[in-house]
Design a protein around this motif. Sequence first.
Motif, PDB file in Angstrom:
ATOM      1  N   GLN A   1      -8.665  10.792   4.700  1.00 29.42           N
ATOM      2  CA  GLN A   1      -8.479  10.147   3.385  1.00 29.42           C
ATOM      3  C   GLN A   1      -9.453   9.004   3.171  1.00 29.42           C
ATOM      4  O   GLN A   1      -9.799   8.688   2.036  1.00 29.42           O
ATOM      5  CB  GLN A   1      -7.027   9.639   3.293  1.00 29.42           C
ATOM      6  N   GLN A   2      -9.905   8.364   4.264  1.00 27.11           N
ATOM      7  CA  GLN A   2     -10.762   7.179   4.116  1.00 27.11           C
ATOM      8  C   GLN A   2     -11.586   6.931   5.368  1.00 27.11           C
ATOM      9  O   GLN A   2     -11.210   7.355   6.464  1.00 27.11           O
ATOM     10  CB  GLN A   2      -9.905   5.935   3.868  1.00 27.11           C
TER      11      GLN A   2
ATOM     12  N   THR B   1      -4.023  -3.812   7.547  1.00 23.91           N
ATOM     13  CA  THR B   1      -3.444  -3.747   8.896  1.00 23.91           C
ATOM     14  C   THR B   1      -3.580  -5.077   9.637  1.00 23.91           C
ATOM     15  O   THR B   1      -4.658  -5.673   9.669  1.00 23.91           O
ATOM     16  CB  THR B   1      -4.175  -2.665   9.710  1.00 23.91           C
TER      17      THR B   1
ATOM     18  N   GLN C   1       0.819  -1.216   0.000  1.00 25.22           N
ATOM     19  CA  GLN C   1       0.000   0.000   0.000  1.00 25.22           C
ATOM     20  C   GLN C   1       0.854   1.268   0.000  1.00 25.22           C
ATOM     21  O   GLN C   1       0.320   2.377  -0.152  1.00 25.22           O
ATOM     22  CB  GLN C   1      -0.927   0.011   1.227  1.00 25.22           C
TER      23      GLN C   1
ATOM     24  N   GLN D   1      -6.535   6.153  12.293  1.00 19.87           N
ATOM     25  CA  GLN D   1      -5.369   5.589  11.611  1.00 19.87           C
ATOM     26  C   GLN D   1      -4.611   6.721  10.929  1.00 19.87           C
ATOM     27  O   GLN D   1      -5.173   7.437  10.097  1.00 19.87           O
ATOM     28  CB  GLN D   1      -5.822   4.581  10.557  1.00 19.87           C
TER      29      GLN D   1
ATOM     30  N   LYS E   1      -0.099  10.918  -3.325  1.00 20.17           N
ATOM     31  CA  LYS E   1      -0.954  11.632  -4.290  1.00 20.17           C
ATOM     32  C   LYS E   1      -2.029  12.433  -3.555  1.00 20.17           C
ATOM     33  O   LYS E   1      -2.325  13.575  -3.923  1.00 20.17           O
ATOM     34  CB  LYS E   1      -1.585  10.626  -5.260  1.00 20.17           C
TER      35      LYS E   1
ATOM     36  N   LYS F   1     -16.116   7.773  -5.900  1.00 16.29           N
ATOM     37  CA  LYS F   1     -17.170   8.335  -6.752  1.00 16.29           C
ATOM     38  C   LYS F   1     -18.473   7.529  -6.662  1.00 16.29           C
ATOM     39  O   LYS F   1     -19.530   8.007  -7.074  1.00 16.29           O
ATOM     40  CB  LYS F   1     -16.694   8.405  -8.212  1.00 16.29           C
TER      41      LYS F   1
HETATM   42  C1  MC0 Z   1      -9.284  10.490  -4.839  1.00 19.57           C
HETATM   43  N1  MC0 Z   1     -10.520  11.017  -4.802  1.00 19.57           N
HETATM   44  C2  MC0 Z   1     -10.987  10.927  -3.561  1.00 19.57           C
HETATM   45  C3  MC0 Z   1      -9.962  10.322  -2.803  1.00 19.57           C
HETATM   46  N2  MC0 Z   1      -8.927  10.059  -3.624  1.00 19.57           N
HETATM   47  N3  MC0 Z   1     -12.164  11.289  -3.014  1.00 19.57           N
HETATM   48  C4  MC0 Z   1     -12.319  11.054  -1.691  1.00 19.57           C
HETATM   49  N4  MC0 Z   1     -11.371  10.495  -0.905  1.00 19.57           N
HETATM   50  C5  MC0 Z   1     -10.183  10.116  -1.419  1.00 19.57           C
HETATM   51  N5  MC0 Z   1      -9.264   9.563  -0.655  1.00 19.57           N
HETATM   52  C6  MC0 Z   1     -11.245  11.582  -5.929  1.00 19.57           C
HETATM   53  C7  MC0 Z   1     -10.405  12.506  -6.740  1.00 19.57           C
HETATM   54  O1  MC0 Z   1     -10.430  13.794  -6.187  1.00 19.57           O
HETATM   55  C8  MC0 Z   1     -11.064  12.434  -8.084  1.00 19.57           C
HETATM   56  O2  MC0 Z   1     -12.169  13.288  -8.099  1.00 19.57           O
HETATM   57  C9  MC0 Z   1     -11.570  11.007  -8.152  1.00 19.57           C
HETATM   58  O3  MC0 Z   1     -11.591  10.530  -6.797  1.00 19.57           O
HETATM   59  C10 MC0 Z   1     -10.717  10.037  -8.942  1.00 19.57           C
HETATM   60  O4  MC0 Z   1      -9.441  10.370  -8.763  1.00 19.57           O
HETATM   61  P1  MC0 Z   1      -8.295   9.691  -9.655  1.00 19.57           P
HETATM   62  O5  MC0 Z   1      -7.280  10.737  -9.949  1.00 19.57           O
HETATM   63  O6  MC0 Z   1      -8.884   8.932 -10.761  1.00 19.57           O
HETATM   64  O7  MC0 Z   1      -7.722   8.612  -8.716  1.00 19.57           O
HETATM   65  P2  MC0 Z   1      -6.527   8.728  -7.751  1.00 19.57           P
HETATM   66  O8  MC0 Z   1      -5.267   8.446  -8.522  1.00 19.57           O
HETATM   67  O9  MC0 Z   1      -6.604   9.984  -6.953  1.00 19.57           O
HETATM   68  O10 MC0 Z   1      -6.748   7.490  -6.809  1.00 19.57           O
HETATM   69  C11 MC0 Z   1      -7.830   7.448  -5.961  1.00 19.57           C
HETATM   70  C12 MC0 Z   1      -7.952   6.021  -5.481  1.00 19.57           C
HETATM   71  C13 MC0 Z   1      -6.606   5.622  -4.847  1.00 19.57           C
HETATM   72  C14 MC0 Z   1      -9.095   5.986  -4.456  1.00 19.57           C
HETATM   73  C15 MC0 Z   1      -8.282   5.096  -6.655  1.00 19.57           C
HETATM   74  O11 MC0 Z   1      -6.280   6.512  -3.770  1.00 19.57           O
HETATM   75  C16 MC0 Z   1      -6.573   4.234  -4.318  1.00 19.57           C
HETATM   76  O12 MC0 Z   1      -6.327   3.279  -5.041  1.00 19.57           O
HETATM   77  N6  MC0 Z   1      -6.841   4.052  -2.985  1.00 19.57           N
HETATM   78  C17 MC0 Z   1      -6.888   2.730  -2.373  1.00 19.57           C
HETATM   79  C18 MC0 Z   1      -5.629   2.411  -1.646  1.00 19.57           C
HETATM   80  C19 MC0 Z   1      -5.278   3.398  -0.549  1.00 19.57           C
HETATM   81  O13 MC0 Z   1      -5.885   4.432  -0.380  1.00 19.57           O
HETATM   82  N7  MC0 Z   1      -4.193   3.047   0.190  1.00 19.57           N
HETATM   83  C20 MC0 Z   1      -3.692   3.856   1.296  1.00 19.57           C
HETATM   84  C21 MC0 Z   1      -4.284   3.406   2.536  1.00 19.57           C
HETATM   85  P3  MC0 Z   1     -12.411  14.331  -9.285  1.00 19.57           P
HETATM   86  O14 MC0 Z   1     -13.721  14.961  -8.944  1.00 19.57           O
HETATM   87  O15 MC0 Z   1     -11.245  15.260  -9.239  1.00 19.57           O
HETATM   88  O16 MC0 Z   1     -12.458  13.488 -10.517  1.00 19.57           O
HETATM   89  S1  MC0 Z   1      -3.629   1.824   3.038  1.00 19.57           S
HETATM   90  C22 MC0 Z   1      -4.728   1.251   4.184  1.00 19.57           C
HETATM   91  O17 MC0 Z   1      -5.707   1.881   4.431  1.00 19.57           O
HETATM   92  C23 MC0 Z   1      -4.415  -0.089   4.843  1.00 19.57           C
HETATM   93  C24 MC0 Z   1      -3.024  -0.125   5.368  1.00 19.57           C
HETATM   94  C25 MC0 Z   1      -5.404  -0.477   5.931  1.00 19.57           C
HETATM   95  O18 MC0 Z   1      -6.121   0.361   6.493  1.00 19.57           O
HETATM   96  O19 MC0 Z   1      -5.433  -1.689   6.242  1.00 19.57           O
END
Ligand code: MC0
Length: 143
Positions: free
Chosen positions: A80-81, A112, A39, A57, A70, A123
Amino acid sequence: IVVAVDHVGIAVADLDAAIEWYASTFGLVMTHTETNEEQGVREAMLSAPGDAGAAVQLLAPLRDDSAIAKFLDRNGPGVQQLAYRVADVDASCAALREKGMRLLYDEPRRGTAGSRINFVHPKDAGGVLVELVEPAAAGGAEH
Ligand code: MC0
């Protein structure tokens, strides 16, 4: 589908500084920390002393190309989540796919403490990145 609110994830640039800030400001104590290479995060779980409810977290990026890096570039630090605990992440993902929601991974990945996780695209979830967490079985093998 959801058993409980598991945690709220907050993106931070500096994990150690953030842990210290949450301790000195709100009295939250760290209950767990780990690095998740896949991650791209260093993370810490915090709780109020003795509180077994939802955790905070803190998530700091390991790499410039990680999801947290990013997010920080785009938004700065902040929520963030939102993570929901589920009993069976495969069943929950199937049920949400059935409702037309996009899950980010075809198969759950490691979260985790050996949990199994997947995410609903923000979205499709009211602008919130929703994580689904199936905890590791108590005393069982980690996934
Ligand atoms: C992006 N967007 C969000 C967002 N991230 N909206 C709300 N909350 C967030 N965190 C919005 C953008 O502003 C954009 O909106 C739209 O979603 C699509 O953005 P994108 O540019 O296509 O996508 P990315 O590159 O920003 O990626 C977003 C995405 C990515 C959610 C796919 O962050 C991801 O794969 N996340 C899953 C993994 C993760 O977050 N890992 C870290 C935590 P507009 O309107 O501008 O189009 S690890 C974790 O949590 C583990 C350790 C655990 O708890 O066990």
